[in-house]
Motif scaffolding. Structure first.
Motif, PDB file in Angstrom:
ATOM      1  N   GLU A 111       2.225  -0.998 -70.928  1.00  0.00           N
ATOM      2  CA  GLU A 111       3.110  -0.705 -69.800  1.00  0.00           C
ATOM      3  C   GLU A 111       2.536  -1.208 -68.472  1.00  0.00           C
ATOM      4  OE1 GLU A 111       6.156   0.554 -70.161  1.00  0.00           O
ATOM      5  OE2 GLU A 111       5.766   0.478 -72.313  1.00  0.00           O
ATOM      6  N   LEU A 112       1.274  -1.599 -68.474  1.00  0.00           N
ATOM      7  CA  LEU A 112       0.651  -2.068 -67.228  1.00  0.00           C
ATOM      8  C   LEU A 112       1.049  -3.515 -66.934  1.00  0.00           C
ATOM      9  CD1 LEU A 112      -2.988  -0.695 -67.622  1.00  0.00           C
ATOM     10  CD2 LEU A 112      -1.116   0.303 -66.287  1.00  0.00           C
ATOM     11  N   ARG A 113       0.920  -3.862 -65.667  1.00  0.00           N
ATOM     12  CA  ARG A 113       1.115  -5.248 -65.239  1.00  0.00           C
ATOM     13  C   ARG A 113      -0.210  -5.760 -64.681  1.00  0.00           C
ATOM     14  NH1 ARG A 113       5.955  -4.151 -61.203  1.00  0.00           N
ATOM     15  NH2 ARG A 113       4.518  -2.442 -60.786  1.00  0.00           N
ATOM     16  N   PRO A 114      -0.461  -7.059 -64.708  1.00  0.00           N
ATOM     17  CA  PRO A 114      -1.746  -7.573 -64.226  1.00  0.00           C
ATOM     18  C   PRO A 114      -2.091  -7.095 -62.819  1.00  0.00           C
ATOM     19  CG  PRO A 114      -0.530  -9.305 -65.339  1.00  0.00           C
ATOM     20  CD  PRO A 114       0.387  -8.133 -65.259  1.00  0.00           C
ATOM     21  N   GLU A 115      -1.081  -6.977 -61.938  1.00  0.00           N
ATOM     22  CA  GLU A 115      -1.372  -6.560 -60.561  1.00  0.00           C
ATOM     23  C   GLU A 115      -1.820  -5.093 -60.470  1.00  0.00           C
ATOM     24  OE1 GLU A 115       3.198  -7.100 -60.950  1.00  0.00           O
ATOM     25  OE2 GLU A 115       1.379  -8.161 -61.574  1.00  0.00           O
ATOM     26  N   ASP A 116      -1.525  -4.304 -61.525  1.00  0.00           N
ATOM     27  CA  ASP A 116      -1.975  -2.900 -61.527  1.00  0.00           C
ATOM     28  C   ASP A 116      -3.492  -2.780 -61.635  1.00  0.00           C
ATOM     29  OD1 ASP A 116       0.664  -1.993 -61.390  1.00  0.00           O
ATOM     30  OD2 ASP A 116       0.854  -1.899 -63.580  1.00  0.00           O
ATOM     31  N   LEU A 117      -4.137  -3.845 -62.112  1.00  0.00           N
ATOM     32  CA  LEU A 117      -5.581  -3.808 -62.321  1.00  0.00           C
ATOM     33  C   LEU A 117      -6.353  -4.561 -61.234  1.00  0.00           C
ATOM     34  CD1 LEU A 117      -5.569  -4.469 -66.183  1.00  0.00           C
ATOM     35  CD2 LEU A 117      -5.657  -2.266 -65.011  1.00  0.00           C
ATOM     36  N   ASN A 118      -5.663  -4.966 -60.189  1.00  0.00           N
ATOM     37  CA  ASN A 118      -6.331  -5.709 -59.115  1.00  0.00           C
ATOM     38  C   ASN A 118      -7.276  -4.811 -58.317  1.00  0.00           C
ATOM     39  OD1 ASN A 118      -5.070  -8.085 -59.761  1.00  0.00           O
ATOM     40  ND2 ASN A 118      -3.425  -7.867 -58.238  1.00  0.00           N
ATOM     41  N   GLY A 119      -8.435  -5.324 -57.990  1.00  0.00           N
ATOM     42  CA  GLY A 119      -9.372  -4.636 -57.118  1.00  0.00           C
ATOM     43  C   GLY A 119     -10.033  -3.422 -57.753  1.00  0.00           C
ATOM     44  N   SER A 120     -10.945  -2.823 -56.977  1.00  0.00           N
ATOM     45  CA  SER A 120     -11.698  -1.659 -57.467  1.00  0.00           C
ATOM     46  C   SER A 120     -10.798  -0.448 -57.657  1.00  0.00           C
ATOM     47  CB  SER A 120     -12.828  -1.323 -56.491  1.00  0.00           C
ATOM     48  OG  SER A 120     -12.307  -1.068 -55.195  1.00  0.00           O
TER      49      SER A 120
ATOM     50  N   GLN B 114       2.986  -6.782 -69.665  1.00  0.00           N
ATOM     51  CA  GLN B 114       4.263  -7.187 -69.075  1.00  0.00           C
ATOM     52  C   GLN B 114       4.008  -8.034 -67.828  1.00  0.00           C
ATOM     53  OE1 GLN B 114       6.583  -3.723 -68.167  1.00  0.00           O
ATOM     54  NE2 GLN B 114       7.080  -3.301 -70.318  1.00  0.00           N
ATOM     55  N   THR B 115       4.840  -9.042 -67.634  1.00  0.00           N
ATOM     56  CA  THR B 115       4.776  -9.858 -66.403  1.00  0.00           C
ATOM     57  C   THR B 115       6.183 -10.047 -65.861  1.00  0.00           C
ATOM     58  OG1 THR B 115       4.915 -11.909 -67.710  1.00  0.00           O
ATOM     59  CG2 THR B 115       2.721 -11.129 -67.126  1.00  0.00           C
ATOM     60  N   ALA B 116       6.249 -10.260 -64.559  1.00  0.00           N
ATOM     61  CA  ALA B 116       7.561 -10.418 -63.909  1.00  0.00           C
ATOM     62  C   ALA B 116       8.273 -11.683 -64.369  1.00  0.00           C
ATOM     63  CB  ALA B 116       7.389 -10.431 -62.385  1.00  0.00           C
ATOM     64  N   ASP B 117       7.512 -12.744 -64.629  1.00  0.00           N
ATOM     65  CA  ASP B 117       8.131 -14.022 -65.024  1.00  0.00           C
ATOM     66  C   ASP B 117       8.295 -14.166 -66.539  1.00  0.00           C
ATOM     67  OD1 ASP B 117       5.508 -14.284 -65.718  1.00  0.00           O
ATOM     68  OD2 ASP B 117       5.085 -16.009 -64.415  1.00  0.00           O
ATOM     69  N   GLY B 118       7.881 -13.162 -67.302  1.00  0.00           N
ATOM     70  CA  GLY B 118       8.063 -13.203 -68.756  1.00  0.00           C
ATOM     71  C   GLY B 118       7.022 -13.974 -69.522  1.00  0.00           C
ATOM     72  N   LYS B 119       5.977 -14.472 -68.831  1.00  0.00           N
ATOM     73  CA  LYS B 119       4.913 -15.210 -69.523  1.00  0.00           C
ATOM     74  C   LYS B 119       4.022 -14.235 -70.305  1.00  0.00           C
ATOM     75  CE  LYS B 119       4.462 -19.109 -66.328  1.00  0.00           C
ATOM     76  NZ  LYS B 119       3.557 -19.806 -65.381  1.00  0.00           N
ATOM     77  N   SER B 120       3.457 -14.748 -71.405  1.00  0.00           N
ATOM     78  CA  SER B 120       2.535 -13.921 -72.199  1.00  0.00           C
ATOM     79  C   SER B 120       1.190 -13.810 -71.482  1.00  0.00           C
ATOM     80  CB  SER B 120       2.320 -14.548 -73.585  1.00  0.00           C
ATOM     81  OG  SER B 120       3.511 -14.514 -74.323  1.00  0.00           O
TER      82      SER B 120
END
Length: 204
Positions: free
Chosen positions: A161-170, A118-124
Motif C-alpha cells: 500500500e506504500l508509495r515510493p514517496e512515503d519512504l523519502n527522507g528520515s 504502487q506508483t502514480a504512473d503505473g510503472k513497476s
C-alpha cells in the motif's frame, strides 16, 4: 599224613566277581571329578565377583546421568547456533537468522522481503527490505519463528500500500519502523520486540 591243599590267594581289590577270561572293571579316579568341580566353582565365583565389583554405584550413575543431560543440552544449543550460522552463510530462503547480541539481547533477522509498490504512473517499482528485530530474550524468538508466515503476510499487505514517496527522507524511514514494530508486536504478544532495525532498503 595227607597234605592240606594250599589256600587260594585272595583276589586283588577291584577284581572281585571277575569272571575268568574277562578284564576287571576299572573305577574312575575320584580326584578328576573333584578337580572339575573345583574349577567350575572358581570360574563361577570369579565371574560373580567381577560383576559386583565392576557394577557402578547408584550415586555414580545419578551423577553420570546428570552430566550426560548437561552435555546433551549444551550440544543441542551448539547445534541450534550452528544451524543459524549455516542459514546466514547459505542465505537460505524462508529461514530467520538468530544471533546473540550484547547484554543478553537477541537479533532476529528475517528473510529478505520484496514487494511491488504502487506508483502514480503505473510503472513497476520494487521495494526490497532486510529487517532485523531486537528481542529481549530467546523465548521471544521461539514465539516469532512459528508465526513467521503470519508476520510476512502482514508486512507484505502493509508494504504494498506504500508509495515510493512515503519512504523519502528520515521521517519516512522512522514512520516505516514505527508501523513495522506495531505489527510485529501484535504477532509476538504477550512477548514484546524492542526495536525494528532496517539493515537494507532498496527501491527500484
Amino acid at each position: 599224613m595227607a597234605k592240606k591243599p594250599p589256600k587260594e590267594a585272595p583276589a586283588p581289590e577291584g577284581e572281585e566277581g571277575a569272571v575268568e577270561g574277562e578284564a576287571p572293571a576299572k573305577k574312575k579316579p575320584p580326584i578328576v571329578l573333584i578337580a572339575a568341580a573345583a574349577g567350575v566353582l572358581v570360574l563361577g565365583g570369579g565371574g560373580a565377583a567381577a560383576f559386583f565389583l565392576m557394577k557402578p554405584k547408584p550415586e555414580a550413575q545419578g551423577e553420570k546421568g546428570a552430566e550426560d543431560h548437561g552435555k546433551k543440552k549444551e550440544k543441542k544449543k551448539d547445534e541450534k547456533k550452528k544451524e543459524g550460522e549455516g542459514a546466514a552463510a547459505e542465505g537460505a530462503a524462508g529461514t530467520p537468522v538468530i544471533k546473540e547480541g550484547p547484554d543478553g539481547i537477541v537479533f532476529y533477522t528475517l528473510p529478505d522481503i520484496v514487494v511491488n509498490m504502487q506508483t502514480a504512473d503505473g510503472k513497476s517499482t520494487f521495494l526490497k527490505l532486510k529487517l532485523t528485530f531486537e528481542l529481549p530474550d530467546e523465548e521471544t524468538a521461539e514465539v516469532l519463528t512459528p508465526n513467521l508466515p503470519r508476520l510476512q503476510d502482514m508486512f507484505q499487505t502493509f508494504l504494498r500500500e506504500l508509495r515510493p514517496e512515503d519512504l523519502n527522507g528520515s521521517q519516512g524511514t522512522f514512520q516505516l519502523r514505527v508501523e513495522l514494530l506495531r505489527r510485529v508486536n501484535l504477532v509476538a504478544a504477550p512477548s514484546k520486540v524492542n526495536a525494528v532495525l532496517i539493515e537494507e532498503m532498496l527501491i527500484n
